[in-house]
Write an enzyme that holds these catalytic residues in place. Structure first.
Site, PDB file in Angstrom:
ATOM      1  N   ASN A 133     -22.293  -3.429   6.631  1.00  0.00           N
ATOM      2  CA  ASN A 133     -20.887  -2.614   7.247  1.00  0.00           C
ATOM      3  C   ASN A 133     -19.964  -4.049   7.338  1.00  0.00           C
ATOM      4  O   ASN A 133     -18.865  -4.147   7.287  1.00  0.00           O
ATOM      5  CB  ASN A 133     -21.065  -2.374   8.679  1.00  0.00           C
ATOM      6  CG  ASN A 133     -19.862  -2.315   9.582  1.00  0.00           C
ATOM      7  OD1 ASN A 133     -19.113  -1.476   9.510  1.00  0.00           O
ATOM      8  ND2 ASN A 133     -19.710  -3.389  10.478  1.00  0.00           N
TER       9      ASN A 133
ATOM     10  N   ILE B 113      -9.001   3.338  10.436  1.00  0.00           N
ATOM     11  CA  ILE B 113      -9.817   3.407  11.392  1.00  0.00           C
ATOM     12  C   ILE B 113      -9.171   2.217  12.414  1.00  0.00           C
ATOM     13  O   ILE B 113      -9.365   1.132  12.124  1.00  0.00           O
ATOM     14  CB  ILE B 113     -11.211   3.084  11.071  1.00  0.00           C
ATOM     15  CG1 ILE B 113     -11.859   3.925   9.922  1.00  0.00           C
ATOM     16  CG2 ILE B 113     -12.260   3.515  12.540  1.00  0.00           C
ATOM     17  CD1 ILE B 113     -11.755   5.412  10.144  1.00  0.00           C
TER      18      ILE B 113
ATOM     19  N   TYR C 171      -9.442  -6.659  -1.899  1.00  0.00           N
ATOM     20  CA  TYR C 171     -10.120  -5.958  -1.010  1.00  0.00           C
ATOM     21  C   TYR C 171     -10.557  -4.685  -1.827  1.00  0.00           C
ATOM     22  O   TYR C 171     -11.862  -4.400  -1.510  1.00  0.00           O
ATOM     23  CB  TYR C 171      -9.486  -5.431   0.522  1.00  0.00           C
ATOM     24  CG  TYR C 171     -10.135  -4.831   1.253  1.00  0.00           C
ATOM     25  CD1 TYR C 171     -11.106  -5.253   2.173  1.00  0.00           C
ATOM     26  CD2 TYR C 171      -9.832  -3.449   1.233  1.00  0.00           C
ATOM     27  CE1 TYR C 171     -11.628  -4.424   3.230  1.00  0.00           C
ATOM     28  CE2 TYR C 171     -10.384  -2.544   2.059  1.00  0.00           C
ATOM     29  CZ  TYR C 171     -11.155  -3.121   3.310  1.00  0.00           C
ATOM     30  OH  TYR C 171     -11.908  -2.122   4.242  1.00  0.00           O
TER      31      TYR C 171
ATOM     32  N   ARG D 272     -18.395  -5.591  16.803  1.00  0.00           N
ATOM     33  CA  ARG D 272     -17.057  -4.834  17.175  1.00  0.00           C
ATOM     34  C   ARG D 272     -16.728  -3.908  15.910  1.00  0.00           C
ATOM     35  O   ARG D 272     -17.573  -3.468  15.119  1.00  0.00           O
ATOM     36  CB  ARG D 272     -15.999  -5.756  17.275  1.00  0.00           C
ATOM     37  CG  ARG D 272     -15.561  -6.598  15.840  1.00  0.00           C
ATOM     38  CD  ARG D 272     -14.217  -7.263  16.014  1.00  0.00           C
ATOM     39  NE  ARG D 272     -13.831  -7.655  14.688  1.00  0.00           N
ATOM     40  CZ  ARG D 272     -13.802  -8.872  14.284  1.00  0.00           C
ATOM     41  NH1 ARG D 272     -14.287  -9.772  14.999  1.00  0.00           N
ATOM     42  NH2 ARG D 272     -13.485  -9.171  13.006  1.00  0.00           N
TER      43      ARG D 272
ATOM     44  N   ALA E  58     -10.524  -3.998  -4.692  1.00  0.00           N
ATOM     45  CA  ALA E  58     -11.881  -4.310  -5.870  1.00  0.00           C
ATOM     46  C   ALA E  58     -13.042  -4.715  -5.378  1.00  0.00           C
ATOM     47  O   ALA E  58     -14.030  -4.149  -6.088  1.00  0.00           O
ATOM     48  CB  ALA E  58     -11.035  -5.578  -6.630  1.00  0.00           C
ATOM     49  N   THR E  59     -13.245  -5.163  -4.455  1.00  0.00           N
ATOM     50  CA  THR E  59     -14.600  -5.295  -3.518  1.00  0.00           C
ATOM     51  C   THR E  59     -15.110  -4.103  -3.093  1.00  0.00           C
ATOM     52  O   THR E  59     -16.407  -3.729  -3.198  1.00  0.00           O
ATOM     53  CB  THR E  59     -14.718  -6.526  -2.272  1.00  0.00           C
ATOM     54  OG1 THR E  59     -13.965  -5.668  -1.223  1.00  0.00           O
ATOM     55  CG2 THR E  59     -13.933  -7.519  -2.825  1.00  0.00           C
ATOM     56  N   LYS E  60     -14.192  -3.253  -2.800  1.00  0.00           N
ATOM     57  CA  LYS E  60     -14.783  -1.759  -2.237  1.00  0.00           C
ATOM     58  C   LYS E  60     -15.225  -0.862  -3.379  1.00  0.00           C
ATOM     59  O   LYS E  60     -16.165  -0.168  -3.320  1.00  0.00           O
ATOM     60  CB  LYS E  60     -13.955  -1.211  -1.168  1.00  0.00           C
ATOM     61  CG  LYS E  60     -13.614  -2.237   0.051  1.00  0.00           C
ATOM     62  CD  LYS E  60     -14.848  -2.279   0.901  1.00  0.00           C
ATOM     63  CE  LYS E  60     -14.672  -2.827   2.299  1.00  0.00           C
ATOM     64  NZ  LYS E  60     -15.861  -2.894   2.950  1.00  0.00           N
TER      65      LYS E  60
ATOM     66  N   SER F 256     -14.682   1.712   1.355  1.00  0.00           N
ATOM     67  CA  SER F 256     -13.301   2.147   1.772  1.00  0.00           C
ATOM     68  C   SER F 256     -12.548   3.072   0.967  1.00  0.00           C
ATOM     69  O   SER F 256     -12.779   2.964  -0.597  1.00  0.00           O
ATOM     70  CB  SER F 256     -12.474   0.889   2.081  1.00  0.00           C
ATOM     71  OG  SER F 256     -11.170   1.231   2.303  1.00  0.00           O
TER      72      SER F 256
HETATM   73  N1  LIG Z   1     -11.022  -0.195   9.842  1.00  0.00           N
HETATM   74  C1  LIG Z   1     -10.560   0.325   8.827  1.00  0.00           C
HETATM   75  O1  LIG Z   1      -9.609   0.814   8.782  1.00  0.00           O
HETATM   76  C2  LIG Z   1     -11.342   0.352   7.499  1.00  0.00           C
HETATM   77  C3  LIG Z   1     -11.330   1.335   6.530  1.00  0.00           C
HETATM   78  C4  LIG Z   1     -12.201   1.180   5.472  1.00  0.00           C
HETATM   79  C5  LIG Z   1     -13.488   0.585   5.539  1.00  0.00           C
HETATM   80  N2  LIG Z   1     -13.507  -0.317   6.472  1.00  0.00           N
HETATM   81  C6  LIG Z   1     -14.670  -1.296   6.489  1.00  0.00           C
HETATM   82  O2  LIG Z   1     -15.612  -1.089   7.685  1.00  0.00           O
HETATM   83  C7  LIG Z   1     -16.226  -2.195   7.821  1.00  0.00           C
HETATM   84  C8  LIG Z   1     -16.029  -2.416   9.365  1.00  0.00           C
HETATM   85  O3  LIG Z   1     -14.709  -2.797   9.502  1.00  0.00           O
HETATM   86  P1  LIG Z   1     -14.081  -2.962  10.838  1.00  0.00           P
HETATM   87  O4  LIG Z   1     -12.977  -2.145  10.580  1.00  0.00           O
HETATM   88  O5  LIG Z   1     -15.056  -2.850  11.994  1.00  0.00           O
HETATM   89  O6  LIG Z   1     -13.630  -4.398  11.008  1.00  0.00           O
HETATM   90  P2  LIG Z   1     -13.767  -5.367  12.024  1.00  0.00           P
HETATM   91  O7  LIG Z   1     -13.110  -6.615  11.502  1.00  0.00           O
HETATM   92  O8  LIG Z   1     -13.445  -5.230  13.410  1.00  0.00           O
HETATM   93  O9  LIG Z   1     -15.199  -5.889  11.966  1.00  0.00           O
HETATM   94  C9  LIG Z   1     -15.794  -6.674  10.692  1.00  0.00           C
HETATM   95  C10 LIG Z   1     -17.264  -7.165  11.326  1.00  0.00           C
HETATM   96  O10 LIG Z   1     -17.834  -7.896  10.032  1.00  0.00           O
HETATM   97  C11 LIG Z   1     -18.105  -9.188  10.523  1.00  0.00           C
HETATM   98  N3  LIG Z   1     -18.214 -10.153   9.503  1.00  0.00           N
HETATM   99  C12 LIG Z   1     -17.264 -10.568   8.877  1.00  0.00           C
HETATM  100  N4  LIG Z   1     -17.655 -11.521   7.958  1.00  0.00           N
HETATM  101  C13 LIG Z   1     -19.048 -11.824   7.819  1.00  0.00           C
HETATM  102  C14 LIG Z   1     -20.033 -12.457   7.336  1.00  0.00           C
HETATM  103  N5  LIG Z   1     -19.864 -13.453   6.180  1.00  0.00           N
HETATM  104  N6  LIG Z   1     -21.398 -12.244   7.616  1.00  0.00           N
HETATM  105  C15 LIG Z   1     -21.442 -11.408   8.673  1.00  0.00           C
HETATM  106  N7  LIG Z   1     -20.392 -10.666   9.471  1.00  0.00           N
HETATM  107  C16 LIG Z   1     -19.312 -10.957   8.761  1.00  0.00           C
HETATM  108  C17 LIG Z   1     -17.075  -9.552  11.598  1.00  0.00           C
HETATM  109  O11 LIG Z   1     -17.471 -10.699  12.308  1.00  0.00           O
HETATM  110  C18 LIG Z   1     -16.964  -8.360  12.280  1.00  0.00           C
HETATM  111  O12 LIG Z   1     -17.883  -8.042  13.353  1.00  0.00           O
HETATM  112  C19 LIG Z   1     -15.799  -3.196   6.884  1.00  0.00           C
HETATM  113  O13 LIG Z   1     -16.655  -3.213   5.643  1.00  0.00           O
HETATM  114  C20 LIG Z   1     -14.564  -2.731   6.456  1.00  0.00           C
HETATM  115  O14 LIG Z   1     -13.975  -3.124   5.315  1.00  0.00           O
HETATM  116  C21 LIG Z   1     -12.635  -0.289   7.738  1.00  0.00           C
END
Ligand SMILES: NC(=O)c1ccc[n+]([C@@H]2O[C@H](COP(=O)([O-])OP(=O)(O)OC[C@H]3O[C@@H](n4cnc5c(N)ncnc54)[C@H](O)[C@@H]3O)[C@@H](O)[C@H]2O)c1
Length: 251
Positions: free
Chosen positions: A91, A189, A156, A15, A158-160, A143
């Site tokens: 991702n 996003i 979070y 997703r 700190a991990t990024k 991020s």
């Molecule tokens: N959405 C935002 O605003 C945003 C902003 C900055 C960064 N991000 C980063 O973008 C990436 C994607 O985020 P998103 O917004 O699509 O989030 P989301 O929650 O929709 O998707 C995250 C995905 O990671 C998977 N996941 C979680 N733990 C896992 C594990 N242990 N092993 C394998 N898969 C695992 C989930 O099942 C999910 O499909 C992430 O790293 C997030 O930190 C998102």
């Protein structure tokens, strides 16, 4: 078709940003190894069907990026089935909001296990074949939070910040072997994570108004920058972290 006939492995592909990258990178010519937690299998299969609409292969395989032996088994199986992995997109990520002074240890560990250790494990699993070919590309999804820290997201963030640092160091260690490592720093996003983060419409309107482009991001906004880092378009770029945020932050 900047990724024509490349094989891209994406974690967290069921997703959000991962699913958009799977579809977008397939449209750019790549075959895709779609991976996610086992419980996301149905959603992952649906994304794979959309990948195949582009006429590309879409292989699905469950992974938990925190489990080293599982990660290695997934890379081995994907490599056997697809021939090789040219590009890895790290991702997968989690975000559970909490103030730092209320944060429990389990939540801290979960974030570091998935968002930081997951990058290390998946990257190390694909490196042997990339080193053997003297070619490969790693794209880490970091991020904006990792740039400046955000209240309720200290753990979070700190991990990024770790993801950004791993990107710089891997790039320095691997550049002489033809392996590129770069990161994207999305802003806000509108995925499940983004929506959980900003639940009220007034908050969404506020943050949209704060960006130079006056809007929040869609998962598809991440595709172009990812294709750039995954392809020869970025032939002289490594170790960099690019903000993809509509002009929300400028450092
Ligand atoms: N959405 C935002 O605003 C945003 C902003 C900055 C960064 N991000 C980063 O973008 C990436 C994607 O985020 P998103 O917004 O699509 O989030 P989301 O929650 O929709 O998707 C995250 C995905 O990671 C998977 N996941 C979680 N733990 C896992 C594990 N242990 N092993 C394998 N898969 C695992 C989930 O099942 C999910 O499909 C992430 O790293 C997030 O930190 C998102």
């Amino acid at each position: 078709m900047y990724l024509k006939d490349k094989t891209v492995m994406i974690t967290g592909a069921s997703r959000g940003i991962g699913a958009a990258l799977a579809k977008g990178m397939a449209a750019a010519g790549a075959d895709i190894v779609l991976t996610d937690l086992e419980r996301e299998g149905d959603a992952l299969a649906k994304v794979a069907e959309q990948v195949r609409v582009s006429g590309r292969e879409g292989m699905t395989i469950p992974i938990d990026v925190t489990d080293k032996s599982r990660v290695e088994a997934v890379v081995a199986e994907a490599t056997e089935q697809m021939g090789q992995i040219d590009v890895l997109v790290n991702n997968a990520g989690v975000l559970v909001l909490s103030r730092l002074d209320e944060l429990d240890e389990k939540t801290w560990d979960l974030h570091f296990d998935v968002n930081a250790k997951g990058i290390l494990l998946c990257t190390n699993a694909v490196l042997p074949q990339m080193k053997a070919r003297q070619a490969g590309r790693i794209v880490n999804i970091a991020s904006l939070a990792g740039r400046q820290g955000i209240a309720q997201q200290g753990h979070y963030a700190a991990t990024k910040a770790t993801a950004i640092t791993l990107t710089r160091v891997f790039a320095q260690e691997l550049g002489d072997q033809g392996i590129y490592v770069n990161a994207l720093c999305p802003g806000i996003i509108m995925t499940e994570m983004g929506q959980n983060n900003l639940q009220k419409q007034e908050d969404r309107d506020y943050w949209a108004g704060t960006t130079a482009l006056r809007r929040l991001g869609e998962p598809e906004d991440i595709v172009g920058p990812a294709v750039f880092f995954a392809s020869e378009l970025s032939g002289f770029v490594t170790g960099q972290s690019l903000n993809v945020c509509g002009g929300l932050y400028f450092h």
